[in-house]
Scaffold this active site. Structure first.
Site, PDB file in Angstrom:
ATOM      1  N   HIS A 425       0.836  -1.205   0.000  1.00  0.00           N
ATOM      2  CA  HIS A 425       0.000   0.000   0.000  1.00  0.00           C
ATOM      3  C   HIS A 425       0.875   1.260   0.000  1.00  0.00           C
ATOM      4  O   HIS A 425       0.682   2.165  -0.834  1.00  0.00           O
ATOM      5  CB  HIS A 425      -0.909  -0.017   1.243  1.00  0.00           C
ATOM      6  N   GLU A 426       1.824   1.323   0.910  1.00  0.00           N
ATOM      7  CA  GLU A 426       2.667   2.524   0.994  1.00  0.00           C
ATOM      8  C   GLU A 426       3.574   2.650  -0.224  1.00  0.00           C
ATOM      9  O   GLU A 426       3.809   3.760  -0.717  1.00  0.00           O
ATOM     10  CB  GLU A 426       3.517   2.481   2.274  1.00  0.00           C
TER      11      GLU A 426
END
Length: 613
Positions: A425-426
């Site tokens: 996600h990051e």
């Protein structure tokens, strides 16, 4: 109606004369009794009775008085203390002199009444004094209408313009006040008058109070400082009395500066709230302030400074010309201003050589002066915790992360699957930001949980302060926000709750594009959202009844917002598909190291170049 006649002072009796007359009467009575009455023992009284010398006897509770038939040495009466008759008969057999002593109990009787009263009044005085101390001293109640302003002189403020940085325009505006206070006659030689009131307007923490103290420090005049909330009390009329007293004190020490902090607590627009059909205490205090502003002459050397972060709620009568003539904006500093503020605050800490304050300023876009002061303190604490001798750039980065993202939650242990989802996600945010033109560079990415709900974070460093954004730039900003959700769906094929905050921010931007900025050609260049009072980043109060658009237009707005968000999501997905190999490699490295800085990201994403979105 005839006026009553005043009594003649000559006919008035003095209380002292009465007391003197009573004292003389008691003295004469005592002397007369001492001359005619002879106290004798009871045995002598019995002998006088037996000898027939007593003609008349008067029996009292504790004494017996006899009148002599023939005066003896000028004494006509003898008095003895009574003794029990049975005891007197027994004592008379032994031919001894006997008498009785009556113990006086008046002191004991008096103390039995006085002591409880003293204890009661002592406790009452103790509790009343404690209450009075909290209310401002024993004279707090009697001085309730007195001003509570704190008075400073030049040496007390300890602040000059050299201690204020990042607000050069505001300092230039207030420099005129200093020149006027130093030389009122010379400054008005051309007929100009100084503004009666100067209102400092700005977000919290930008240095409004510090600027006011700096004006007093530069001018070297008394500085009356008080908060707007200190005028309003539960007693009606107290606030107005304090306003009058404050201006009277300032006039006596003119030239002087009156500074009212948090003016919105006192100067809120009338009629918005309060008692219906009358004036509440706050409105009465405001009216007295308006009267005082009209009543003093600025040429006397009296200047009123006020500060507020909510000017939109102030009463219009307070802001008209002739009262608060000038409004000075004390805004958040730009990048160069943040550098200047940091230079002021680093004087108090031991800074390592080679620390570039411009890099720190670039990471603190939107920080106020108070935020930057807190940042320097947090950086010094971080260096102290790790046992360093100097504060380095690493400590500033740690402090920024702590302020922006929150405290590290090292005890929040994620399972391996969650850590993997957070890493992709990051890294999705990071790759989309690196691949899009015009995006802010990524400074750091981490999967260490912070704050209340952040399982990871990505920090971008703006290269410059921006005040305008185009539609394309806003769309790219939405794409960066949705890069994490796109990476989750691309890699795992499912969606998680980790993108809730990203979705909310992306939706807000898209809705503003359609309803506020007129960026939808089909809807036209029309603002469909009523302009709410939103000043200094303070959201306005939504008006009841919803937005004034037709159902068809509202449906089109919803479709347009959804289309912008979904198009941005598709664009972020295409970018990640194009760099899928880099995404996998960088996410695995992030899982292993938990935190990647700018240099590590540059090495991992060397093949990623900005391309058209």
């Amino acid at each position: 109606m005839p006026m009553p006649l005043k009594p003649d002072p000559k006919t008035q009796w003095n209380v002292g004369y009465w007391l003197l007359a009573l004292f003389a009467l008691f003295t004469l009575q005592t002397l007369w009794q001492a001359r005619t009455v002879e106290p004798v023992p009871y045995s002598e009284f019995e002998k006088a009775l037996a000898a027939g010398r007593v003609s008349e006897v008067v029996v009292g509770d504790s004494t017996i008085t006899g009148k002599l038939k023939t005066p003896d040495g000028g004494k006509t009466v003898i008095v003895a203390t009574r003794v029990d008759p049975a005891l007197a008969d027994r004592l008379a057999k032994y031919n001894v002199e006997y008498s009785r002593v009556v113990e006086s109990t008046w002191l004991r009787d008096l103390m039995s009444w006085v002591l409880p009263a003293l204890v009661f009044f002592g406790l009452w005085f103790f509790f009343i004094r404690r209450f009075a101390d909290k209310a401002g001293g024993l004279g707090g109640f009697m001085s309730i209408g007195k001003s509570r302003a704190k008075v400073y002189v030049e040496k007390d403020t300890g602040v000059t313009f050299a201690d204020v940085a990042g607000v050069d325009e505001a300092k230039a505006e207030l420099q005129e006040i200093v020149s006027f206070l130093k030389d009122p006659q010379g400054y008005g030689r051309l007929g100009a008058r100084m503004p009666k009131g100067i209102l400092l307007v700005g977000p919290p923490g930008t240095g409004k109070t510090l600027l006011a103290k700096a004006v007093a420090g530069e001018a070297g005049v008394p500085f009356f400082s008080i908060s707007g909330s200190e005028f309003v009390e539960m007693f009606v009329g107290v606030g107005a009395a304090r306003v009058r007293d404050l201006f009277e004190q300032a006039r006596a020490k003119a030239p002087a500066i009156i500074f009212i902090d948090e003016l919105d607590a006192l100067g809120r627009a009338r009629g918005v709230s309060g008692a219906v059909g009358g004036h509440d205490e706050r409105e009465q205090t405001l009216q007295q302030l308006l009267v005082e502003l009209d009543g003093f002459d600025s040429s006397s050397g009296l200047v009123l400074l006020s500060a507020t972060n909510r000017p939109e709620i102030l009463d219009p009568a307070l802001l008209r010309a002739g009262r608060f003539d000038r409004q000075v904006l004390v805004d958040r500093p730009d990048k160069s201003g943040r550098v200047q503020i940091l230079q002021v605050h680093i004087k108090k800490i031991r800074l390592a050589a080679g620390v570039d304050l411009a890099q720190v300023a670039a990471l603190t876009a939107g920080f106020s002066g108070a935020d930057l002061a807190n940042l320097c303190n947090e950086a010094a604490l971080a260096a102290t915790r790790r046992g360093a001798q100097e504060v380095s750039l690493q400590d500033f980065t740690t402090a920024i992360e702590r302020i922006v993202a929150g405290l590290e939650k090292k005890n929040r242990i994620l399972n391996p699957r969650e850590r993997e989802v957070v890493a992709f996600h990051e890294m999705g945010h990071t790759l989309v930001a690196l691949a899009l033109p015009g995006s802010d560079p990524v400074h750091k990415v981490s999967i260490i949980p912070r704050g209340i709900g952040a399982l990871g974070y990505t920090i971008q460093r703006p290269t410059e302060d921006r005040f305008l954004m185009t539609r394309e730039e806003l769309e790219r900003k939405i794409m960066v926000l949705l890069g994490g959700r796109a990476a989750e769906k691309l890699v795992f094929g499912h969606l998680s709750t980790g993108a809730a905050d990203d979705l909310a921010k992306a939706t807000d931007i898209a809705r503003d594009m359609v309803m506020r900025y007129g960026m939808d050609e089909a809807l036209g260049y029309v603002a469909y959202e009523a302009q709410q009072p939103r000043f200094l980043d303070v959201p306005g109060i939504a008006q009841p009844g919803g937005c004034g658009v037709s159902p068809q237009t509202q449906q089109h707005i919803d479709s347009s917002v959804r289309g912008i968000v979904m198009d941005a999501f598709d664009g972020a997905t295409r970018v990640l598909e194009q760099h899928r190999e880099v995404l996998d490699r960088a996410a695995r490295e992030l899982l292993a190291r938990e935190t990647l800085d700018e240099a590590a990201l540059a090495a991992l994403t060397a093949g990623v170049r900005p391309a058209a979105a």
